[in-house]
Structures are given as structure tokens and as C-alpha cells.
Design a protein around this motif. Structure first.
Motif, PDB file in Angstrom:
ATOM      1  N   ASP A 153      12.384  -3.770 -28.562  1.00 15.33           N
ATOM      2  CA  ASP A 153      11.351  -4.244 -29.473  1.00 15.33           C
ATOM      3  C   ASP A 153      10.010  -4.419 -28.762  1.00 15.33           C
ATOM      4  N   VAL A 154      10.064  -4.727 -27.467  1.00 13.72           N
ATOM      5  CA  VAL A 154       8.842  -4.857 -26.664  1.00 13.72           C
ATOM      6  C   VAL A 154       8.206  -3.481 -26.469  1.00 13.72           C
ATOM      7  N   GLU A 155       9.013  -2.497 -26.160  1.00 10.83           N
ATOM      8  CA  GLU A 155       8.487  -1.135 -26.008  1.00 10.83           C
ATOM      9  C   GLU A 155       7.836  -0.656 -27.299  1.00 10.83           C
ATOM     10  N   SER A 156       8.422  -1.018 -28.431  1.00  5.79           N
ATOM     11  CA  SER A 156       7.880  -0.614 -29.722  1.00  5.79           C
ATOM     12  C   SER A 156       6.487  -1.187 -29.944  1.00  5.79           C
ATOM     13  N   ILE A 157       6.312  -2.489 -29.718  1.00  4.04           N
ATOM     14  CA  ILE A 157       5.011  -3.110 -29.989  1.00  4.04           C
ATOM     15  C   ILE A 157       3.960  -2.676 -28.966  1.00  4.04           C
ATOM     16  N   VAL A 160       0.857  -1.183   0.000  1.00  2.53           N
ATOM     17  CA  VAL A 160       0.000   0.000   0.000  1.00  2.53           C
ATOM     18  C   VAL A 160       0.895   1.234   0.000  1.00  2.53           C
ATOM     19  N   PHE A 161       0.538   2.232  -0.808  1.00  7.75           N
ATOM     20  CA  PHE A 161       1.319   3.470  -0.914  1.00  7.75           C
ATOM     21  C   PHE A 161       2.791   3.175  -1.205  1.00  7.75           C
ATOM     22  N   SER A 162       3.029   2.254  -2.103  1.00  4.53           N
ATOM     23  CA  SER A 162       4.385   1.860  -2.471  1.00  4.53           C
ATOM     24  C   SER A 162       4.641   2.126  -3.948  1.00  4.53           C
ATOM     25  N   GLU A 163       5.903   2.086  -4.303  1.00  4.99           N
ATOM     26  CA  GLU A 163       6.285   2.167  -5.711  1.00  4.99           C
ATOM     27  C   GLU A 163       6.606   0.757  -6.192  1.00  4.99           C
ATOM     28  N   ILE A 164       5.871   0.299  -7.186  1.00  2.58           N
ATOM     29  CA  ILE A 164       6.095  -1.032  -7.737  1.00  2.58           C
ATOM     30  C   ILE A 164       6.788  -0.874  -9.083  1.00  2.58           C
ATOM     31  N   SER A 165       8.002  -1.384  -9.158  1.00  3.14           N
ATOM     32  CA  SER A 165       8.804  -1.254 -10.368  1.00  3.14           C
ATOM     33  C   SER A 165       8.764  -2.554 -11.157  1.00  3.14           C
ATOM     34  N   VAL A 166       8.540  -2.418 -12.453  1.00  5.72           N
ATOM     35  CA  VAL A 166       8.433  -3.579 -13.332  1.00  5.72           C
ATOM     36  C   VAL A 166       9.450  -3.439 -14.454  1.00  5.72           C
ATOM     37  N   GLU A 167      10.105  -4.548 -14.768  1.00  7.52           N
ATOM     38  CA  GLU A 167      11.004  -4.595 -15.910  1.00  7.52           C
ATOM     39  C   GLU A 167      10.550  -5.687 -16.864  1.00  7.52           C
ATOM     40  N   LEU A 168      10.426  -5.336 -18.140  1.00  9.45           N
ATOM     41  CA  LEU A 168      10.098  -6.306 -19.187  1.00  9.45           C
ATOM     42  C   LEU A 168      11.398  -6.620 -19.918  1.00  9.45           C
ATOM     43  N   CYS A 169      12.017  -7.715 -19.501  1.00  8.45           N
ATOM     44  CA  CYS A 169      13.406  -7.983 -19.887  1.00  8.45           C
ATOM     45  C   CYS A 169      13.554  -8.861 -21.123  1.00  8.45           C
ATOM     46  N   GLY A 170      12.495  -9.562 -21.517  1.00  9.06           N
ATOM     47  CA  GLY A 170      12.603 -10.474 -22.647  1.00  9.06           C
ATOM     48  C   GLY A 170      11.409 -10.356 -23.559  1.00  9.06           C
ATOM     49  N   PHE A 171      11.191 -11.372 -24.369  1.00  5.28           N
ATOM     50  CA  PHE A 171      10.069 -11.376 -25.298  1.00  5.28           C
ATOM     51  C   PHE A 171       8.759 -11.201 -24.544  1.00  5.28           C
ATOM     52  N   PHE A 172       7.852 -10.394 -25.106  1.00  9.04           N
ATOM     53  CA  PHE A 172       6.539 -10.175 -24.500  1.00  9.04           C
ATOM     54  C   PHE A 172       5.495 -10.253 -25.603  1.00  9.04           C
ATOM     55  N   SER A 173       4.637 -11.275 -25.527  1.00  5.22           N
ATOM     56  CA  SER A 173       3.564 -11.431 -26.502  1.00  5.22           C
ATOM     57  C   SER A 173       2.533 -10.333 -26.258  1.00  5.22           C
ATOM     58  N   ALA A 174       2.316  -9.472 -27.254  1.00  2.00           N
ATOM     59  CA  ALA A 174       1.572  -8.233 -27.020  1.00  2.00           C
ATOM     60  C   ALA A 174       0.147  -8.470 -26.540  1.00  2.00           C
ATOM     61  N   ASN A 175      -0.471  -9.593 -26.900  1.00  2.00           N
ATOM     62  CA  ASN A 175      -1.830  -9.870 -26.416  1.00  2.00           C
ATOM     63  C   ASN A 175      -1.877 -10.009 -24.901  1.00  2.00           C
ATOM     64  N   MET A 176      -0.731 -10.331 -24.290  1.00  2.00           N
ATOM     65  CA  MET A 176      -0.670 -10.468 -22.837  1.00  2.00           C
ATOM     66  C   MET A 176      -0.714  -9.125 -22.123  1.00  2.00           C
TER      67      MET A 176
END
Length: 287
Positions: A70-74, A28-44
Motif C-alpha cells: 500500500d505504501v508503494e501504491s501511494i 562513499v561509493f556504496s550501495e544504500i538499501s532502504v526498506e519501507l516496512c510499515g505505514f508511511f505518511s506520503a507527505n514525508m
């Protein structure tokens, strides 16, 4: 920090998203950091967007500290990252099916979205089908939305898709953050089924929405089509995993639970057959 590596439509990928949620759900009231480091199927994007929205409900801030190029692009092309302050990019190749965050009351918009984004835009990519079969597929996909709308008690419904020309497939995903198959089935019949048992029961033909259970004839139609198309049909709900394909059904259980339901449809685009209804022609076909 939560790092996501290969995210496609495998059991392991769904487990990664479940772990992301369960590891951060008490914050609660936190910063949640996410990294997309590999292939990511865009429908997900639909599943990830649902999870991140639930985490932000705890007044948490969501930050993408790193996204592979390439993930950021799609994810910029399908509008997902515009929900997190990033600029939209133009999809010049026409492979994306836009990310949408909808209200349960947006059924008419969803149906138009399926017709335009999935069937009209990708009409040359999908298996050849008659107008009658196309209408059945539209109604079957729409029934998934209606099930989430009526039965799941969700606040939003998320949807997204992606065309993979090099892999000869289209993935289309619908997600809600409601109560799921297990609770709905067990509550209705006073049973004690596991999540995977509840899903498997609900997807059988004639388990209609008239008795207040997610499932129904739409899922039976999709299963029949997908079996002949050699695609896949997946449902993830609570800690249950259901996958239907031409070779049969796979049932598994996750560690932790997904806070809602994911329905993923995979259509193979290199299918040489032409699908028609029996009422349209007098030879063997799928319906």
C-alpha cells in the motif's frame, strides 16, 4: 540495510529519518538499501527524498529493497518513486499532493503548486475560508519557501502533501537541506542558542526576514490559524524539534541532527468554522 517502520509526523518518525541519515552519511561509493516496512505518511516523501539525495551526493547508490504494497501504491501516485525509476500510478481518489524537488529559484512555480495542489484541488476538504484568509494562507506558506530560498543556502527544496479523509486531516511538508535555524540565528546575533531555542525564538511574531532570520509574519499567521483549526505546526532543524498546536508548544531534542529544516503543516478537515478577515466582516474571527 536501513529499515523504516512506521513513518508519520511523530517525533519518533523524524528521529528514524535522522538516524537513517547519520548512519549512512560517511559512506562513499556504496550501495544504500532502504526498506519501507510499515505505514508511511506520503507527505514525508519530502523529508525522505531530501535525506536520500544528500546520501547519493557521496556517489552512493540508493535502492529500495522492499516497500510495503500500500505504501508503494501511494508513493507511485504522488510521483515520489518516479525519481527512483518506478512507474507513475494514477491517483483516482485525488488524495495526493505531488512530490516536488525544486530549485530555490522556483518560487513562482511553488506558489502556483500550493494554489493548485493544496487549495484548489482540496478546496472541499479544507476548512471553509474567505478569499482574504485563503490569500493569507498562500502567502504564509510561500514565505516558508522564501525563507528556505534566501536564508538556508540550500541547493534544493522538497515539498509534498497528503489528504487523509479517514483521519480528517491534510499534511503538507516543505524541506530544505541548508544551514538551519540554529546556525542562522546564532551567526546573526552572536548568540549560543540550542536548536530548539533558536526555532522557538524565530517563530515568534515580528521576527521578520528583514533582519535575515528564518521566520516572520507568515509563521505567526499559520500558528494563529492552526491553533483555531486544532491542527499542528512542526519545525525540525538540526537536532531541534518544535511543535505548536492548540494545547501549546512542545520542544524536544533529537539524537543526531537533521541536515536542514523540515516544516510540516497539519490542517484538520472536520473544522466546522468559517474563517474570514475582520476587514471582510464585522464579527469575531481569526484575524
Amino acid at each position: 540495510m536501513s529499515k523504516l517502520f512506521t513513518i508519520d509526523n511523530s517525533f519518533e518518525s523524524y528521529q528514524s529519518l535522522i538516524s537513517l541519515y547519520n548512519e549512512n552519511s560517511n559512506k562513499v561509493f556504496s550501495e544504500i538499501s532502504v526498506e519501507l516496512c510499515g505505514f508511511f505518511s506520503a507527505n514525508m516523501s519530502a523529508a525522505l527524498g531530501a535525506v536520500l539525495d544528500l546520501l547519493s551526493d557521496g556517489f552512493n547508490t540508493i535502492n529500495f529493497d522492499y516497500i510495503r504494497g500500500d505504501v508503494e501504491s501511494i508513493l507511485s501516485k504522488n510521483d515520489f518513486l518516479t525519481f527512483y525509476g518506478r512507474k507513475r500510478a494514477v491517483d483516482i481518489y485525488g488524495t495526493t499532493i505531488k512530490f516536488q524537488k525544486l530549485k530555490p529559484t522556483d518560487g513562482k512555480f511553488f506558489k502556483s503548486y500550493v494554489i493548485e495542489e493544496l487549495l484548489n484541488t482540496h478546496v472541499a476538504d479544507l476548512p471553509r475560508m474567505s478569499a482574504g484568509v485563503k490569500e493569507k494562507i498562500i502567502e504564509a506558506i510561500y514565505e516558508i519557501f522564501v525563507n528556505a530560498q534566501i536564508h538556508s543556502e540550500t541547493t534544493h527544496i522538497y515539498t509534498c502533501g497528503q489528504f487523509f479523509p479517514n483521519k480528517n486531516k491534510i499534511e503538507f511538508t516543505i524541506v530544505d537541506t541548508g544551514i538551519g535555524f540554529k546556525e542562522k540565528v546564532n551567526r546573526r546575533f552572536n548568540w549560543n542558542l540550542s536548536s530548539e531555542e533558536a526555532i522557538n525564538w524565530a517563530v515568534q511574531d515580528r521576527k521578520t526576514t528583514k533582519i535575515g532570520i528564518p521566520g516572520g509574519i507568515g509563521l505567526a499567521v499559520l500558528s494563529e490559524f492552526i491553533a483555531k483549526n486544532k491542527g499542528k505546526f512542526q519545525i525540525i532543524s538540526d537536532d531541534g524539534f518544535y511543535q505548536f498546536e492548540a494545547n501549546g508548544v512542545i520542544l524536544k531534542r533529537f539524537v543526531g541532527r537533521f541536515p536542514g529544516t523540515i516544516v510540516n503543516l497539519q490542517f484538520k478537515t472536520n473544522d466546522p468554522y468559517n474563517y474570514s478577515l475582520k476587514s471582510e466582516i464585522n464579527i469575531n474571527d481569526i484575524f
